[in-house]
Design a protein around this motif. Structure first.
Motif, mmCIF file in Angstrom:
data_model
loop_
_atom_site.group_PDB
_atom_site.id
_atom_site.type_symbol
_atom_site.label_atom_id
_atom_site.label_comp_id
_atom_site.label_asym_id
_atom_site.label_seq_id
_atom_site.Cartn_x
_atom_site.Cartn_y
_atom_site.Cartn_z
ATOM 1 N N THR A 83 103.439 33.012 24.934
ATOM 2 C CA THR A 83 102.701 31.773 24.724
ATOM 3 C C THR A 83 101.445 31.816 25.580
ATOM 4 O O THR A 83 101.511 32.156 26.755
ATOM 5 C CB THR A 83 103.556 30.546 25.102
ATOM 6 O OG1 THR A 83 104.735 30.557 24.320
ATOM 7 C CG2 THR A 83 102.798 29.261 24.850
ATOM 8 N N ILE A 84 100.332 31.490 24.971
ATOM 9 C CA ILE A 84 99.045 31.476 25.669
ATOM 10 C C ILE A 84 98.562 30.038 25.675
ATOM 11 O O ILE A 84 98.591 29.364 24.653
ATOM 12 C CB ILE A 84 98.036 32.407 24.956
ATOM 13 C CG1 ILE A 84 98.584 33.843 24.919
ATOM 14 C CG2 ILE A 84 96.681 32.357 25.642
ATOM 15 C CD1 ILE A 84 97.768 34.804 24.096
ATOM 16 N N ALA A 85 98.123 29.581 26.832
ATOM 17 C CA ALA A 85 97.790 28.166 26.982
ATOM 18 C C ALA A 85 96.422 27.779 26.425
ATOM 19 O O ALA A 85 96.173 26.609 26.183
ATOM 20 C CB ALA A 85 97.863 27.774 28.458
ATOM 21 N N SER A 86 95.545 28.727 26.208
ATOM 22 C CA SER A 86 94.175 28.416 25.811
ATOM 23 C C SER A 86 93.834 29.033 24.460
ATOM 24 O O SER A 86 94.099 30.217 24.225
ATOM 25 C CB SER A 86 93.220 28.958 26.881
ATOM 26 O OG SER A 86 91.916 29.086 26.394
ATOM 27 N N ASP A 87 93.209 28.231 23.592
ATOM 28 C CA ASP A 87 92.736 28.753 22.305
ATOM 29 C C ASP A 87 91.742 29.892 22.515
ATOM 30 O O ASP A 87 91.786 30.899 21.813
ATOM 31 C CB ASP A 87 92.049 27.646 21.490
ATOM 32 C CG ASP A 87 93.044 26.736 20.799
ATOM 33 O OD1 ASP A 87 94.240 27.042 20.790
ATOM 34 O OD2 ASP A 87 92.593 25.718 20.249
ATOM 35 N N ARG A 88 90.850 29.703 23.466
ATOM 36 C CA ARG A 88 89.818 30.713 23.711
ATOM 37 C C ARG A 88 90.431 32.046 24.148
ATOM 38 O O ARG A 88 90.051 33.105 23.652
ATOM 39 C CB ARG A 88 88.839 30.199 24.767
ATOM 40 C CG ARG A 88 87.563 31.003 24.792
ATOM 41 C CD ARG A 88 86.536 30.375 25.741
ATOM 42 N NE ARG A 88 86.275 31.401 26.729
ATOM 43 C CZ ARG A 88 86.301 31.242 28.023
ATOM 44 N NH1 ARG A 88 86.557 30.072 28.548
ATOM 45 N NH2 ARG A 88 86.057 32.228 28.828
ATOM 46 N N VAL A 89 91.391 31.980 25.045
ATOM 47 C CA VAL A 89 92.048 33.198 25.518
ATOM 48 C C VAL A 89 92.868 33.823 24.393
ATOM 49 O O VAL A 89 92.821 35.034 24.187
ATOM 50 C CB VAL A 89 92.929 32.904 26.754
ATOM 51 C CG1 VAL A 89 93.772 34.110 27.121
ATOM 52 C CG2 VAL A 89 92.071 32.459 27.931
ATOM 53 N N ALA A 90 93.574 33.008 23.641
ATOM 54 C CA ALA A 90 94.389 33.530 22.535
ATOM 55 C C ALA A 90 93.508 34.246 21.513
ATOM 56 O O ALA A 90 93.855 35.334 21.050
ATOM 57 C CB ALA A 90 95.165 32.403 21.870
ATOM 58 N N ALA A 92 90.572 35.601 22.027
ATOM 59 C CA ALA A 92 90.036 36.820 22.633
ATOM 60 C C ALA A 92 91.085 37.926 22.649
ATOM 61 O O ALA A 92 90.780 39.083 22.382
ATOM 62 C CB ALA A 92 89.541 36.533 24.048
ATOM 63 N N VAL A 93 92.326 37.573 22.926
ATOM 64 C CA VAL A 93 93.404 38.567 22.971
ATOM 65 C C VAL A 93 93.735 39.076 21.573
ATOM 66 O O VAL A 93 93.849 40.281 21.338
ATOM 67 C CB VAL A 93 94.668 37.967 23.632
ATOM 68 C CG1 VAL A 93 95.867 38.879 23.443
ATOM 69 C CG2 VAL A 93 94.419 37.699 25.108
ATOM 70 N N VAL A 94 93.861 38.169 20.630
ATOM 71 C CA VAL A 94 94.300 38.535 19.279
ATOM 72 C C VAL A 94 93.164 39.102 18.444
ATOM 73 O O VAL A 94 93.319 40.118 17.774
ATOM 74 C CB VAL A 94 94.931 37.315 18.568
ATOM 75 C CG1 VAL A 94 95.245 37.625 17.121
ATOM 76 C CG2 VAL A 94 96.186 36.873 19.308
ATOM 77 N N VAL A 95 92.030 38.446 18.477
ATOM 78 C CA VAL A 95 90.930 38.792 17.583
ATOM 79 C C VAL A 95 89.920 39.705 18.265
ATOM 80 O O VAL A 95 89.377 40.607 17.646
ATOM 81 C CB VAL A 95 90.243 37.514 17.053
ATOM 82 C CG1 VAL A 95 89.080 37.856 16.165
ATOM 83 C CG2 VAL A 95 91.250 36.648 16.320
ATOM 84 N N GLY A 96 89.644 39.469 19.520
ATOM 85 C CA GLY A 96 88.638 40.257 20.226
ATOM 86 C C GLY A 96 87.248 39.702 19.999
ATOM 87 O O GLY A 96 87.070 38.532 19.679
ATOM 88 N N GLU A 97 86.260 40.554 20.146
ATOM 89 C CA GLU A 97 84.864 40.141 20.035
ATOM 90 C C GLU A 97 84.458 39.850 18.601
ATOM 91 O O GLU A 97 83.560 39.090 18.343
ATOM 92 C CB GLU A 97 83.956 41.246 20.583
ATOM 93 C CG GLU A 97 84.213 41.564 22.035
ATOM 94 C CD GLU A 97 83.280 40.827 22.949
ATOM 95 O OE1 GLU A 97 82.181 40.495 22.514
ATOM 96 O OE2 GLU A 97 83.667 40.585 24.095
ATOM 97 N N ARG A 98 85.081 40.514 17.661
ATOM 98 C CA ARG A 98 84.700 40.379 16.266
ATOM 99 C C ARG A 98 85.659 39.418 15.573
ATOM 100 O O ARG A 98 85.904 38.336 16.037
ATOM 101 C CB ARG A 98 84.685 41.752 15.629
ATOM 102 C CG ARG A 98 83.706 42.692 16.318
ATOM 103 C CD ARG A 98 83.739 44.029 15.723
ATOM 104 N NE ARG A 98 83.279 43.952 14.364
ATOM 105 C CZ ARG A 98 82.437 44.759 13.824
ATOM 106 N NH1 ARG A 98 81.941 45.732 14.514
ATOM 107 N NH2 ARG A 98 82.085 44.638 12.562
ATOM 108 N N TYR A 99 86.229 39.835 14.487
ATOM 109 C CA TYR A 99 87.232 39.021 13.820
ATOM 110 C C TYR A 99 88.354 39.923 13.331
ATOM 111 O O TYR A 99 88.151 41.120 13.106
ATOM 112 C CB TYR A 99 86.631 38.197 12.664
ATOM 113 C CG TYR A 99 86.218 39.034 11.478
ATOM 114 C CD1 TYR A 99 87.082 39.200 10.408
ATOM 115 C CD2 TYR A 99 84.979 39.635 11.424
ATOM 116 C CE1 TYR A 99 86.719 39.962 9.317
ATOM 117 C CE2 TYR A 99 84.603 40.395 10.335
ATOM 118 C CZ TYR A 99 85.475 40.560 9.283
ATOM 119 O OH TYR A 99 85.122 41.305 8.211
ATOM 120 N N ALA A 100 89.519 39.348 13.178
ATOM 121 C CA ALA A 100 90.671 40.119 12.720
ATOM 122 C C ALA A 100 90.711 40.126 11.193
ATOM 123 O O ALA A 100 90.344 39.144 10.554
ATOM 124 C CB ALA A 100 91.955 39.506 13.275
#
Length: 104
Positions: A83-90, A92-100
């Motif tokens: 569980t990640i508390a922040s949308d921004r962090v989630a 960045a972790v899942v999608v990265g700089e671009r998009y998934a």
């Protein structure tokens, strides 16, 4: 407060029906020769692209919503392992700089 993940599925269904109704209206105009073959082709292409983009965004919203606990699944056993508390962090972790790419 978390909301049911089903709300995203409902919005995808609503969007699909809306696009279908629009394409049906344009098809009726085509049958009366009010719009050209090229116009109708653009209607179909636009409808497809609009739905594809909306579906892909909805899949991302679902995944990230589950990870940050903004959404809950109605199915037992569906839960995030992390569980990640922040949308921004989630994102960045899942999608990265671009998009998934959620769809092939």
């Amino acid at each position: 407060m978390s909301r049911p993940a089903q709300t995203l599925a409902d919005s995808v269904g609503t969007r699909a029906r809306s696009i279908d109704a629009y394409v049906t209206r344009m098809d009726a105009l085509y049958r009366t020769h009010a719009i050209s073959d090229a116009d109708l082709s653009r209607v179909y292409a636009g409808g497809f692209l609009e739905f594809y983009v909306f579906l892909e965004q909805s899949l991302e919203d679902l995944f990230l919503g589950l990870v940050v606990a903004r959404l809950v699944s109605g199915r037992s056993g569906v839960r995030p392992l992390v569980t990640i508390a922040s949308d921004r962090v989630a994102k960045a972790v899942v999608v990265g700089e671009r998009y998934a790419d959620w769809l092939p």
